[in-house]
Design a protein around this motif. Sequence first.
Motif, PDB file in Angstrom:
ATOM      1  N   ASP A  13       9.579  11.849  -1.674  1.00 60.17           N
ATOM      2  CA  ASP A  13       8.886  11.154  -2.766  1.00 60.17           C
ATOM      3  C   ASP A  13       7.636  10.430  -2.240  1.00 60.17           C
ATOM      4  O   ASP A  13       7.613   9.941  -1.099  1.00 60.17           O
ATOM      5  N   ASP A  14       6.620  10.325  -3.087  1.00 60.65           N
ATOM      6  CA  ASP A  14       5.387   9.633  -2.752  1.00 60.65           C
ATOM      7  C   ASP A  14       5.519   8.156  -3.128  1.00 60.65           C
ATOM      8  O   ASP A  14       5.924   7.812  -4.246  1.00 60.65           O
ATOM      9  N   LEU A  15       5.195   7.269  -2.168  1.00 60.23           N
ATOM     10  CA  LEU A  15       5.307   5.832  -2.401  1.00 60.23           C
ATOM     11  C   LEU A  15       3.942   5.152  -2.344  1.00 60.23           C
ATOM     12  O   LEU A  15       3.811   3.987  -1.959  1.00 60.23           O
ATOM     13  N   SER A  16       2.880   5.861  -2.730  1.00 58.14           N
ATOM     14  CA  SER A  16       1.516   5.309  -2.644  1.00 58.14           C
ATOM     15  C   SER A  16       1.366   4.044  -3.490  1.00 58.14           C
ATOM     16  O   SER A  16       0.601   3.136  -3.117  1.00 58.14           O
ATOM     17  N   ARG A  17       2.066   3.962  -4.592  1.00 57.49           N
ATOM     18  CA  ARG A  17       1.935   2.795  -5.454  1.00 57.49           C
ATOM     19  C   ARG A  17       2.420   1.514  -4.778  1.00 57.49           C
ATOM     20  O   ARG A  17       2.135   0.408  -5.246  1.00 57.49           O
TER      21      ARG A  17
ATOM     22  N   CYS B 103       1.691   0.684  -1.584  1.00 58.89           N
ATOM     23  CA  CYS B 103       0.812   0.299  -0.477  1.00 58.89           C
ATOM     24  C   CYS B 103       0.156  -1.056  -0.789  1.00 58.89           C
ATOM     25  O   CYS B 103      -0.476  -1.230  -1.838  1.00 58.89           O
TER      26      CYS B 103
ATOM     27  N   ALA C 119       8.490   7.673   4.387  1.00 55.80           N
ATOM     28  CA  ALA C 119       7.669   7.877   3.188  1.00 55.80           C
ATOM     29  C   ALA C 119       6.639   6.765   3.049  1.00 55.80           C
ATOM     30  O   ALA C 119       5.494   7.016   2.641  1.00 55.80           O
TER      31      ALA C 119
ATOM     32  N   THR D 233       3.933   7.534   5.666  1.00 53.63           N
ATOM     33  CA  THR D 233       3.108   8.667   5.247  1.00 53.63           C
ATOM     34  C   THR D 233       2.183   8.281   4.094  1.00 53.63           C
ATOM     35  O   THR D 233       0.993   8.673   4.061  1.00 53.63           O
ATOM     36  N   SER D 234       2.705   7.484   3.154  1.00 48.26           N
ATOM     37  CA  SER D 234       1.936   7.150   1.958  1.00 48.26           C
ATOM     38  C   SER D 234       0.934   6.026   2.200  1.00 48.26           C
ATOM     39  O   SER D 234      -0.171   6.028   1.629  1.00 48.26           O
ATOM     40  N   CYS D 235       1.280   5.058   3.055  1.00 48.72           N
ATOM     41  CA  CYS D 235       0.479   3.840   3.160  1.00 48.72           C
ATOM     42  C   CYS D 235      -0.208   3.645   4.504  1.00 48.72           C
ATOM     43  O   CYS D 235      -1.128   2.813   4.607  1.00 48.72           O
TER      44      CYS D 235
END
Length: 924
Positions: free
Chosen positions: A688-692, A694, A715, A718-720
């Motif tokens: 899953d993407d956890l960019s939100r 960051c 994750a 990788t995302s932040c």
Amino acid sequence: MDGEREPETESPARRNPGGSGRTGGRSGSGVAPRGTVGLLRLAAFLVRRPRPRDRRLPVIWLSGRGGPAALRVLRERLDAPPRRRVPHAWAEAGRPDGALPVLPLLNGLRAALSVQTFGGDRLWFRHFGLLTWLLEQDVSELDSDAVPGELVRRLRQRLVEEPAAAHETAGQLGALYHLVWQLVRKVVPAALFRIAVSGRIPGVGRQYRWFMRQHYLAPAQSGTFPALAERLTAGARHGEDPDQLNRLLVHAFLEDLRRAYARPPWRVRGWRRTAYPVALILGGRSGDAGEMLLGLLNDVRDETGRWDPLLAVYATERPTPVAGSGPHTTVRLADLDPGGAEEEWRKWEEQLDRRRHARADRAWFLLVRTPPRGDGEPAGGPSGITAPAPPWFARRTLAVGVCLALLAPGAVWAGRWLGGPDCLHAPFSGQVSVRAMGGECVGHSDDSSFKFNDQPGQENLRRVQERIFEQNREARDIWERSGRRRPYVTLVYLGTLTGRSTKQNEEAYAAEREELEGLAVAQYQGVQEPPSNYGAPLLRVVVANAGFQMRYADAAVSMIADLAREESDAPVAGVIGLVESRRSTAEALKRLNRAGLPAIAPTLSGDRMDRNSKLYLQMAAPNRDQAEMIAAYARGVLRVRDVRVYYTHGERSSLEEDYYVSTLLDGLRDSLGGELLDGEPSFFGSGDDLSRECGYPGMLFFAGRWSEFNGFLQALRTSCGNNPPRQLVADDSVNRYMANPELRKGAPGTVPLTYVSKAALSTCEALETRVRRQRDEAADRFLRSVREEGLLSPPRCLGRGDADDRVGERVGLAYDSAGMLLRAVETLVARVRAPGQPWDPHAINPAAVHAEVLHQNYVNPYYGATGSTVYGTTGKGEPTDKRISLLRVEKISDRTTPPVEVFHCGAVRKGDDPACARARDGHR
């Protein structure tokens, strides 16, 4: 008129008191004494052996002038059938003579029952025969130093010469075993005999082992069977209590009948015995040997608590009721039909336990009053009382076919008994019961012949099992050296020891290893007590595996329940462990509750787990307390405006099955409320993407399982990248991740972590502070034990500064779980046993231990390595105001710097303020 008898014409029964021929007199003339028909129907019902469970048999006392005649009629009906006769013996009780007045009477019964005239397998009296032989030996004229050797020589000679013992061995162990036994005995007779007499080798010397384990005459004071045998000889037993000798005679007589009537699945002989043996005893004056024998039968049954198959019928002309308290009187036997006989027996049995608990000295008696002999009635009832036919599988004609049919299943059963090809273990080594299920070894072990999990990287798990099993042997030896006086109990550790996917050389079972280390410490402290400290319990630990996520808990609990039902010197006092709050764990708790076994959970915290068992206790704070602490920390310390929650529930599982995660989420919704909780909790899946998240300024809370926490961290990296969330907080499941050094190696180095701890008081730093500042005796004792060389590998809290020097929180929780149960055992035994008396494994039971824990909770709550554990007054198994903390590490990958306590809720001791507070110095 009590004790007076009218003169009678001599009958064939009197001319041949030991025989089994037909009797003359009124019973053969077509007219029988009144009540005889009912007596015959009652006897015909009682002698028929039911399947699959045996019934408890009364001691029947026929009183009144018609009693002897009724007894003769009963004897005639037992003699009548030409085939499948009921084993029975006739004896006439004389006046008591000497210190062993019941010995002649028992010898007569033995002689009559041993004769193979009843159409079935012969009854062998192996224990009683050995006892009577010892009573006849006289070694008083020998020099005292020569007595042991001479007695051993005579015992060996008796074993060689007595065919009965040889036949019994062959019958129980098989012809091939008996042949090998005879050959080996001729090669090394002296050494082999001493091995048999020691009673330490399974299958060899069973009768000697039985004498040392029964409690009459306190055999533990002798130490060995030859020493006990010397006390029984004619010249040495004058100093022994005659009452104890008589009880031992009766106990040995009944033990032989118990073994003859045992119905284990591997021996068909017991299933062929379809009728209980009957002892017909004609009494005389008051206080005769028959009356004494009946009293001893009653007392031995009460004191041993063991079933036996003997139906004793005693007749006397004395019309007065039998002396003593509690006999149930049956009247109007003449009107009984077969159904009435069963109803009469059921009424007697319904009152039996009540009379036994009231310590009635005639609890087992069934008093039957017979009318005068002058009043007659037509003969009736069963024309002959016969033994039922054996079941089809026990008939001799099918023996060859059954043996052939069992060859293949027998091989399968043997493989299963040895654990199957994937779970093989050495036979006859400890109590090991394992089977292969879904590629995992499920079951229990108390011996090094089988250790759970042989995967690479799990050496620490196997090492602590080895230490526990070594201490099991040491505890047994110390118990023997204490004269078997110290309390000796078993705790079963039930956990998840197999089934996880692991990296090469990854210690994936660090949490389970920590719990086993806690039990090893508790066990070690008991072993270190002096053998003369007769009140300090000794602990045997059985390690049990329920498989991945407790999926095979039903099978594991079934095997544990079987273990608890077995006769053992160290009875099972409770089960510790259970690992994870899941549906399968709840089902295991229900099964443990049905088995009457307390369950102590060191780390379970799913809310309302105690609903599954009335015997459940947990050491850790429930999830609602954890959720309230998270809310207090977010509001009072971080002062964030919102909290985002992510959750997982483990592979091959669901949220509905994972009670830990689901109840934690419910608690977070309640404690955070709409003003703090930023939307509904989100499920995190691999990739899953956890960019939100960051740079997220609020609290990011991980409320899932530790097994997915590493993926969650990856994750985030990788995302932040270098912009992680500012406040990452995790639940107490992440403790498992933090205890796994291999997983922490790859964690992002820039991400600090705050996580929940259920036992921050038991870290090395906290323990040292408690000892230094508060002179805390409980902390000092635990700290000294974990530092001991050779107990934990390596020793802990020595100031080395590495990860191996720390004590995981589960060590203290499991240690306190065992300590709480052992304290209950110690105080319970102190109340029910006189000081210095031998340990009686029947003195306690698991339910009583659980009740004692709750009783002590009201008087003086348990205080140990993790502080006080206090349960409410409602009897629920969840602790109240249990200390719970938040620990912080600045770099997750740093395995050498210990975490620092930054916040806590709950009380250290009962009465302390349980309010939440920021920690002042990291280990308050």
